[in-house]
Design a protein around this motif. Structure first.
Motif, mmCIF file in Angstrom:
data_model
loop_
_atom_site.group_PDB
_atom_site.id
_atom_site.type_symbol
_atom_site.label_atom_id
_atom_site.label_comp_id
_atom_site.label_asym_id
_atom_site.label_seq_id
_atom_site.Cartn_x
_atom_site.Cartn_y
_atom_site.Cartn_z
ATOM 1 N N ASP A 57 5.669 0.195 -0.872
ATOM 2 C CA ASP A 57 5.480 0.733 -2.123
ATOM 3 C C ASP A 57 6.452 1.755 -2.551
ATOM 4 O OD1 ASP A 57 2.898 -0.853 -2.141
ATOM 5 O OD2 ASP A 57 2.072 0.463 -0.632
ATOM 6 N N ARG B 265 3.716 9.541 1.159
ATOM 7 C CA ARG B 265 4.683 8.874 1.929
ATOM 8 C C ARG B 265 6.032 9.593 1.552
ATOM 9 N NH1 ARG B 265 5.856 6.173 6.279
ATOM 10 N NH2 ARG B 265 4.304 4.385 6.811
ATOM 11 N N THR C 232 12.343 -2.573 6.937
ATOM 12 C CA THR C 232 12.489 -1.814 5.853
ATOM 13 C C THR C 232 12.892 -2.383 4.644
ATOM 14 O OG1 THR C 232 14.406 -0.383 6.038
ATOM 15 C CG2 THR C 232 12.427 0.377 6.819
ATOM 16 N N GLU D 163 2.288 2.739 1.529
ATOM 17 C CA GLU D 163 3.379 2.029 2.508
ATOM 18 C C GLU D 163 4.676 2.399 2.117
ATOM 19 O OE1 GLU D 163 2.148 1.394 5.360
ATOM 20 O OE2 GLU D 163 0.133 1.252 4.701
#
Length: 461
Positions: A137, A222, A98, A134
């Protein structure tokens, strides 16, 4: 339905109605709906609306914004309680790649992971989630402007990451896990990721004119674990009961107390407001009482759920406007009105069913140095330790079954209290976190650290 004993008095009900009526009028909210819970049951519901003859009931959905974070935190704590993760684990251990993997799970829950407050790009609450498909993003190139663990910095992307963690460990979408593990067991049938009729529309009210503009109701994609949910006062009242009392099908009351314990260092602003943050729960001190819960705000909607811990009173306030109304203050006032108008009647005192002599002999006055300390054996089988009078360190202790006791709260939380006995079995002193407690100040026969002057106590001569 409530029984007659649980009904609020007419004067209390009018005071509650007056408070939300003032809030809706002065806050210029198209509608406002509220509920009060006492003793584990909903005892009052009220609503005000700008549409004459129409008042939303406890089944009308409103978007609850960041109150969603508490639901996400519940899912994460379930994973911890099942042994699938530790709160001290770095995110990288379970969700690699991440770019913010050094932050621990506890830090993400408490907003101390150093992550940015918002996402890069356009305002995420008013644009489609498809713009941020994602995690990369959502996080952007400058995902963590602060060092992990150093300061409280409220982060919406942080809870997106936690939602992704839930999905990784459960192998299912966040909203499906939430439905199966929380909403269905607690019977929160009117809480959902998308609006289900009847649902209020979200409005922006012009700050300088009495006109309104509809707000878009976007799917956050998300970002859903940070603020997606819709709910009702009926469902949130039941959720408030869960937060106060626990439900072993979802989370124990011990874990919920852990969620409501400050876990983030308070900055100047938080200190001024008497506020702090736990593991997915906001903590406030207002009007001399402790309140835990969460607020929420997304374009078109405001929401707050607060539980008055000592008063066993909770309040939920929902409104469909973007700004102008402090739902947190209104909810705190609803708790205060009930707590002050109808103070909680304590349970009858009852003695212990049995008490061993080995425990009773611990009761009474002790001394830490020259400070008189009282130790009491309470009806719930705990020990209570605190100054004989005035302020000072106070803690309760639970038995460990081996003659030792563990601190539950206060200065000695987590510390071990040991009873040190002489060869004949009598109690010589108590040992607690390196401190020695004796029956007399600096008792010569006890193992007082540093020893006791052999000349004993004396005056000035």
């Amino acid at each position: 339905m409530t029984t007659p004993q649980e009904e609020l008095l007419p004067g209390t009900r009018r005071a509650l109605l007056h408070r939300i009526a003032v809030a809706q009028t002065e806050g210029r909210a198209p509608s406002l709906v509220a509920a009060v819970v006492r003793g584990g049951r909903t005892v009052w519901h009220g609503a005000r609306s700008s549409v004459e003859g129409h008042g939303p009931d406890e089944n009308v959905q409103y978007r609850i914004g960041s109150l969603t974070k508490t639901f996400t935190a519940v899912l994460v704590l379930r994973l911890r309680d099942e042994g699938l993760l530790d709160l001290g684990d770095p995110l990288e251990k379970h969700l690699p790649g991440t770019g913010v993997g050094e932050a621990t799970i506890a830090e993400l829950l408490a907003h101390t992971g150093g992550l940015a407050a918002e996402t890069p790009g356009p305002w995420w609450e008013r644009t489609p989630g498809s713009l941020r498909p994602e995690l990369a993003d959502v996080l952007g190139e400058r995902a963590a402007p602060h060092p992990a663990g150093r300061r409280f910095h409220y982060s919406n992307p942080g809870y997106t990451v936690l939602g992704a963690l839930v999905e990784r460990l459960r192998g299912e979408p966040w909203d499906e896990v939430l439905r199966r593990e929380v909403l269905e067991p607690l019977e929160l049938r009117r809480t959902s990721a998308h609006p289900q009729a009847p649902a209020a529309g979200g409005w922006a009210v012009h700050p300088w004119a009495d006109v309104m503009l509809p707000e878009p109701a976007e799917d956050f994609g998300r970002m859903a674990p940070a603020g997606q949910l819709w709910s009702t006062t009926g469902d949130l009242a039941r959720f408030a009961v869960f937060l106060a009392r626990g439900d072993d099908r979802v989370l124990s009351v011990e874990t919920l107390r852990e969620m409501g314990t400050p876990a983030a260092p308070a900055g100047p602003a938080e200190l001024a407001d008497g506020a702090s943050y736990g593991l997915g729960l906001q903590i406030q001190h207002r009007d001399g009482r402790l309140l835990v819960g969460h607020s929420g705000s997304v374009p078109g909607f405001l929401a707050t759920l607060l539980v008055g811990v000592e008063d066993d009173v909770a309040a939920v306030v929902l409104a469909n406007c973007t700004s102008g109304l402090m739902t947190s203050q209104v909810a705190a006032d609803l708790v205060r009105i009930v707590a002050e108008s109808e103070p909680r009647i304590p349970e009858p005192w009852r003695p212990l069913s049995e008490a061993a002599d080995s425990i009773l002999e611990l009761a009474g006055q002790w001394h830490w140095g020259t400070s008189p300390i009282a130790l009491r054996v309470t009806a719930d089988g705990l020990l209570s330790l605190g100054p004989v009078s005035g302020g000072g360190r106070r803690s309760r202790f639970r038995p460990n079954g081996d003659g030792t006791w563990t601190g539950l709260d206060g200065y000695y939380a987590g510390e071990i209290l040991r009873v040190v006995r002489r060869a004949d079995g009598s109690v010589e002193h108590l040992d607690l976190a390196s401190f020695v407690f004796t029956r007399r100040p600096y008792e010569e026969s006890a193992a007082v650290p540093g020893g006791v002057d052999p000349a004993g106590w004396r005056g000035i001569g």
